[in-house]
Design a protein around this motif. Structure first.
Motif, PDB file in Angstrom:
ATOM      1  N   LEU A 189      25.783 -34.576  12.428  1.00  0.00           N
ATOM      2  CA  LEU A 189      26.123 -33.161  12.359  1.00  0.00           C
ATOM      3  C   LEU A 189      25.078 -32.399  11.570  1.00  0.00           C
ATOM      4  CD1 LEU A 189      29.889 -33.511  11.353  1.00  0.00           C
ATOM      5  CD2 LEU A 189      29.002 -32.959  13.606  1.00  0.00           C
ATOM      6  N   PRO A 190      24.866 -31.142  11.930  1.00  0.00           N
ATOM      7  CA  PRO A 190      24.023 -30.293  11.089  1.00  0.00           C
ATOM      8  C   PRO A 190      24.738 -30.056   9.753  1.00  0.00           C
ATOM      9  CG  PRO A 190      24.430 -29.259  13.231  1.00  0.00           C
ATOM     10  CD  PRO A 190      25.295 -30.472  13.146  1.00  0.00           C
ATOM     11  N   TRP A 191      23.966 -29.780   8.719  1.00  0.00           N
ATOM     12  CA  TRP A 191      24.550 -29.566   7.397  1.00  0.00           C
ATOM     13  C   TRP A 191      25.546 -28.409   7.391  1.00  0.00           C
ATOM     14  CZ3 TRP A 191      24.835 -32.899   3.718  1.00  0.00           C
ATOM     15  CH2 TRP A 191      23.880 -33.902   3.619  1.00  0.00           C
ATOM     16  N   GLU A 192      25.318 -27.416   8.214  1.00  0.00           N
ATOM     17  CA  GLU A 192      26.242 -26.282   8.272  1.00  0.00           C
ATOM     18  C   GLU A 192      27.627 -26.740   8.718  1.00  0.00           C
ATOM     19  OE1 GLU A 192      23.200 -26.144   9.600  1.00  0.00           O
ATOM     20  OE2 GLU A 192      22.224 -24.520   8.492  1.00  0.00           O
ATOM     21  N   ASP A 193      27.680 -27.679   9.670  1.00  0.00           N
ATOM     22  CA  ASP A 193      28.962 -28.198  10.138  1.00  0.00           C
ATOM     23  C   ASP A 193      29.639 -29.041   9.057  1.00  0.00           C
ATOM     24  OD1 ASP A 193      28.577 -26.930  12.554  1.00  0.00           O
ATOM     25  OD2 ASP A 193      27.891 -28.732  13.593  1.00  0.00           O
ATOM     26  N   VAL A 194      28.847 -29.792   8.304  1.00  0.00           N
ATOM     27  CA  VAL A 194      29.399 -30.577   7.204  1.00  0.00           C
ATOM     28  C   VAL A 194      29.999 -29.631   6.156  1.00  0.00           C
ATOM     29  CG1 VAL A 194      28.863 -32.204   5.339  1.00  0.00           C
ATOM     30  CG2 VAL A 194      27.822 -32.504   7.595  1.00  0.00           C
ATOM     31  N   ALA A 195      29.307 -28.535   5.890  1.00  0.00           N
ATOM     32  CA  ALA A 195      29.820 -27.556   4.932  1.00  0.00           C
ATOM     33  C   ALA A 195      31.121 -26.946   5.424  1.00  0.00           C
ATOM     34  CB  ALA A 195      28.777 -26.455   4.693  1.00  0.00           C
ATOM     35  N   ASP A 236      37.573 -36.919   6.961  1.00  0.00           N
ATOM     36  CA  ASP A 236      38.207 -37.501   8.150  1.00  0.00           C
ATOM     37  C   ASP A 236      39.496 -36.752   8.491  1.00  0.00           C
ATOM     38  OD1 ASP A 236      36.220 -39.378   8.150  1.00  0.00           O
ATOM     39  OD2 ASP A 236      37.481 -41.048   7.526  1.00  0.00           O
ATOM     40  N   GLU A 237      40.311 -36.501   7.460  1.00  0.00           N
ATOM     41  CA  GLU A 237      41.563 -35.770   7.694  1.00  0.00           C
ATOM     42  C   GLU A 237      41.287 -34.343   8.161  1.00  0.00           C
ATOM     43  OE1 GLU A 237      45.044 -36.860   4.822  1.00  0.00           O
ATOM     44  OE2 GLU A 237      43.155 -36.944   3.695  1.00  0.00           O
ATOM     45  N   ALA A 238      40.254 -33.724   7.589  1.00  0.00           N
ATOM     46  CA  ALA A 238      39.906 -32.358   7.989  1.00  0.00           C
ATOM     47  C   ALA A 238      39.476 -32.322   9.451  1.00  0.00           C
ATOM     48  CB  ALA A 238      38.796 -31.807   7.086  1.00  0.00           C
ATOM     49  N   VAL A 239      38.715 -33.315   9.878  1.00  0.00           N
ATOM     50  CA  VAL A 239      38.288 -33.382  11.279  1.00  0.00           C
ATOM     51  C   VAL A 239      39.497 -33.571  12.183  1.00  0.00           C
ATOM     52  CG1 VAL A 239      37.020 -34.770  12.967  1.00  0.00           C
ATOM     53  CG2 VAL A 239      35.966 -34.210  10.784  1.00  0.00           C
ATOM     54  N   SER A 240      40.376 -34.498  11.825  1.00  0.00           N
ATOM     55  CA  SER A 240      41.572 -34.726  12.635  1.00  0.00           C
ATOM     56  C   SER A 240      42.414 -33.460  12.735  1.00  0.00           C
ATOM     57  CB  SER A 240      42.414 -35.856  12.034  1.00  0.00           C
ATOM     58  OG  SER A 240      41.744 -37.073  12.145  1.00  0.00           O
ATOM     59  N   HIS A 241      42.573 -32.776  11.622  1.00  0.00           N
ATOM     60  CA  HIS A 241      43.357 -31.541  11.613  1.00  0.00           C
ATOM     61  C   HIS A 241      42.701 -30.492  12.504  1.00  0.00           C
ATOM     62  CE1 HIS A 241      44.662 -27.607   9.986  1.00  0.00           C
ATOM     63  NE2 HIS A 241      45.838 -28.209   9.999  1.00  0.00           N
ATOM     64  N   ARG A 242      41.382 -30.377  12.401  1.00  0.00           N
ATOM     65  CA  ARG A 242      40.650 -29.385  13.210  1.00  0.00           C
ATOM     66  C   ARG A 242      40.795 -29.699  14.692  1.00  0.00           C
ATOM     67  NH1 ARG A 242      38.955 -24.464  12.884  1.00  0.00           N
ATOM     68  NH2 ARG A 242      37.843 -24.800  10.964  1.00  0.00           N
ATOM     69  N   LEU A 243      40.685 -30.961  15.058  1.00  0.00           N
ATOM     70  CA  LEU A 243      40.816 -31.341  16.468  1.00  0.00           C
ATOM     71  C   LEU A 243      42.221 -31.059  16.994  1.00  0.00           C
ATOM     72  CD1 LEU A 243      38.817 -34.687  16.531  1.00  0.00           C
ATOM     73  CD2 LEU A 243      38.184 -32.525  17.616  1.00  0.00           C
ATOM     74  N   ARG A 244      43.207 -31.287  16.165  1.00  0.00           N
ATOM     75  CA  ARG A 244      44.585 -31.042  16.600  1.00  0.00           C
ATOM     76  C   ARG A 244      44.907 -29.562  16.700  1.00  0.00           C
ATOM     77  NH1 ARG A 244      46.119 -35.662  12.987  1.00  0.00           N
ATOM     78  NH2 ARG A 244      46.541 -37.329  14.437  1.00  0.00           N
ATOM     79  N   ALA A 270      15.577 -29.659   4.401  1.00  0.00           N
ATOM     80  CA  ALA A 270      15.909 -29.689   2.969  1.00  0.00           C
ATOM     81  C   ALA A 270      16.625 -28.408   2.551  1.00  0.00           C
ATOM     82  CB  ALA A 270      14.644 -29.890   2.137  1.00  0.00           C
ATOM     83  N   GLU A 271      16.205 -27.285   3.099  1.00  0.00           N
ATOM     84  CA  GLU A 271      16.844 -26.004   2.798  1.00  0.00           C
ATOM     85  C   GLU A 271      18.256 -25.971   3.373  1.00  0.00           C
ATOM     86  OE1 GLU A 271      17.398 -22.070   1.435  1.00  0.00           O
ATOM     87  OE2 GLU A 271      16.054 -23.678   0.843  1.00  0.00           O
ATOM     88  N   GLN A 272      18.439 -26.483   4.585  1.00  0.00           N
ATOM     89  CA  GLN A 272      19.767 -26.556   5.189  1.00  0.00           C
ATOM     90  C   GLN A 272      20.695 -27.406   4.334  1.00  0.00           C
ATOM     91  OE1 GLN A 272      19.344 -28.054   9.143  1.00  0.00           O
ATOM     92  NE2 GLN A 272      18.301 -26.245   9.905  1.00  0.00           N
ATOM     93  N   ALA A 273      20.195 -28.544   3.877  1.00  0.00           N
ATOM     94  CA  ALA A 273      21.009 -29.443   3.058  1.00  0.00           C
ATOM     95  C   ALA A 273      21.393 -28.770   1.748  1.00  0.00           C
ATOM     96  CB  ALA A 273      20.245 -30.737   2.794  1.00  0.00           C
ATOM     97  N   ARG A 274      20.433 -28.113   1.096  1.00  0.00           N
ATOM     98  CA  ARG A 274      20.709 -27.453  -0.177  1.00  0.00           C
ATOM     99  C   ARG A 274      21.783 -26.387  -0.011  1.00  0.00           C
ATOM    100  NH1 ARG A 274      19.789 -22.963  -2.408  1.00  0.00           N
ATOM    101  NH2 ARG A 274      18.383 -22.183  -0.819  1.00  0.00           N
TER     102      ARG A 274
END
Length: 107
Positions: free
Chosen positions: A25-31, A51-59, A93-97
């Motif tokens: 995933l891009p860092w923006e999606d992780v954020a 993991d729970e956040a992803v499951s909740h989002r998918l549901r 590196a800027e995206q990650a920061r």
């Protein structure tokens, strides 16, 4: 070689299925997932994993199944104003920061 392997699936006692996946995933999606986990944790009044956040989002964001539509029915067309504008590329590196700052709430 492009071998596709089906990830192992396990039935859970509550009648659901568990699938282990590795995603890039891009860092923006992780954020965004971190923010979703924070909202979900506040709502559930307990710590929540990504993991729970992803499951909740998918549901909670299930699109209508295209295979269940009557024959000939088309999905609604998107208007021109709903298009997404592209952003200028940034170094990884800027995206990650910036993603880490958003997760930590310091952005």
């Amino acid at each position: 070689m492009n071998d596709r392997v089906t990830p192992p699936m396990h039935a859970t006692p509550d009648g659901e299925a568990e699938i282990t996946l590795v995603v890039r995933l891009p860092w923006e999606d992780v954020a965004r997932l971190g923010q979703e986990a924070g909202r979900l944790a506040a709502q559930m009044k307990r710590p929540v994993t990504l993991d729970e956040a992803v499951s909740h989002r998918l549901r909670s964001a299930r699109p209508a199944a295209t295979h269940a539509r009557p024959a000939g029915e088309q999905p609604p067309a998107m208007s021109g104003s709903a298009s997404v504008s592209s952003l200028p590329p940034r170094p990884p590196a800027e995206q990650a920061r910036q993603a880490i700052e958003r997760i930590n709430g310091t952005a």
